[in-house]
Design a protein around this motif. Structure first.
Motif, PDB file in Angstrom:
ATOM      1  N   ARG A  24     120.535  86.467  57.592  1.00  0.00           N
ATOM      2  CA  ARG A  24     121.276  86.143  56.374  1.00  0.00           C
ATOM      3  C   ARG A  24     120.584  85.035  55.579  1.00  0.00           C
ATOM      4  N   SER A  25     120.169  83.986  56.258  1.00  0.00           N
ATOM      5  CA  SER A  25     119.568  82.847  55.561  1.00  0.00           C
ATOM      6  C   SER A  25     118.232  83.229  54.920  1.00  0.00           C
TER       7      SER A  25
ATOM      8  N   ASP B 209     122.838  79.291  53.682  1.00  0.00           N
ATOM      9  CA  ASP B 209     122.775  79.886  52.337  1.00  0.00           C
ATOM     10  C   ASP B 209     121.346  80.142  51.871  1.00  0.00           C
TER      11      ASP B 209
ATOM     12  N   ALA C 235     118.916  85.498  51.929  1.00  0.00           N
ATOM     13  CA  ALA C 235     119.439  84.731  50.800  1.00  0.00           C
ATOM     14  C   ALA C 235     118.339  83.930  50.115  1.00  0.00           C
TER      15      ALA C 235
ATOM     16  N   PRO D 117     118.816  85.651  46.439  1.00  0.00           N
ATOM     17  CA  PRO D 117     120.134  85.025  46.364  1.00  0.00           C
ATOM     18  C   PRO D 117     121.153  85.845  45.584  1.00  0.00           C
TER      19      PRO D 117
END
Length: 313
Positions: free
Chosen positions: A132-133, A266, A136, A140
């Motif tokens: 996920r990181s 994130d 992103a 993004p």
């Protein structure tokens, strides 16, 4: 070798496939030895309605199997190395590491050929904070959604259009004969895999020297050295839970190269570096690279993740 052996394994299709691969090779190498699979349900297998990032703790997919090993209910255990905590129970060790399958993550999509080809707002499924990181950080603008369940369930959701793409470990797809489903492999530097991804670990009781000797034919020293460097990197960084950390080691001759990553969930902060050492210095290489990343801002990222109570790999 004794005439019968019991292998402790998770009951998932992939885990049973991996353990059957080990079983078949033992029986080929030692004619007359009968090998039985003992299927054990772990905490990670029972909790399917909660993201791994919320479950927390270490050894979600191995603890019950290790308990059976310590109790003498099984003789050895076959694990995916990425599921094995860096600190093992007293009395146990991962004595055999077979040759690694592909360590890379796989991008799967029915409609799109790559991450770059995904349209803004496309939905991507993954069960891993590490994936996920990195996703992103690259894109993004994507909608990244948690995806749990076995491989068949994940593929079905992709085919039904629930997701525009999903990311799975390439090794599992290869082992299940599903490599045709892979759209593309996400090789570094695009995405760093989990520690030990693609490698199996055979865990034994430390006092079982006979079985360790009998299993040596399956051991692959180059894989073991690479995985040792990756696990040393993780050991230095690990706190009370897993966090967005990735690493990949390769061995060329006597030179071991390790690339490591610490990222915020994130993807806005991502610290990565590569270091090399002689093969005999795998543990030091992993620890030193971790220290380098911590000093470059990794400690602040990890502290923030731990404070938020997150986990997941």
């Amino acid at each position: 070798m004794r005439t019968s052996l019991r292998i402790g394994t998770r009951a998932s299709l992939l885990a049973v496939t991996q353990s059957t691969w080990v079983k078949d090779r033992i029986e080929q190498a030692h004619p007359g030895v009968r090998v039985e699979l003992v299927k054990i349900t772990t905490k990670g297998d029972r909790i399917l309605d909660v993201p791994l990032a919320k479950v927390g703790g270490k050894g979600l997919f191995v603890k019950e199997i290790e308990d059976a090993l310590l109790a003498g209910e099984v003789d050895l255990a076959v694990h995916s190395m990425k599921d094995v905590p860096t600190e093992l129970p007293a009395g146990l060790h991962v004595g055999i590491v077979p040759q690694r399958e592909t360590p890379y993550d796989a991008f799967l999509s029915v409609k799109y050929g790559s991450i770059a080809a995904l349209p803004t707002g496309a939905t991507v499924g993954t069960s891993s904070l590490r994936r996920r990181s990195q996703l992103a950080a690259m894109r993004p603008d994507l909608s990244i959604v948690d995806l749990r369940g076995n491989i068949d369930t994940r593929l079905r959701k992709l085919d039904e259009g629930v997701f525009d793409a999903i990311i799975l470990a390439g090794a599992g797809l290869h082992r299940l004969g599903l490599e045709a489903r892979i759209t593309t492999l996400l090789e570094p530097p695009l995405m760093l895999p989990a520690i030990g991804q693609g490698a199996l670990g055979i865990e034994l009781r430390r006092d079982d020297a006979e079985l360790l000797a009998g299993m040596q034919f399956l051991h692959h020293p180059a894989t073991a050295v690479a995985v040792a460097a990756e696990r040393a990197f993780l050991l230095r960084l690990e706190g009370g839970c897993q966090v967005p950390i990735g690493a990949h080691a390769t061995l060329a001759g006597d030179i071991l190269s390790l690339t490591g990553l610490i990222a915020s969930v994130d993807g806005r902060e991502l610290i990565k570096d590569t270091a090399t050492a002689l093969a005999g210095q795998a543990a030091k290489l992993g620890g030193d690279l971790a220290e380098t990343l911590l000093n470059r801002g990794g400690k602040a990222i990890l502290d923030a993740v731990y404070c938020a109570g997150s986990s997941g790999g």
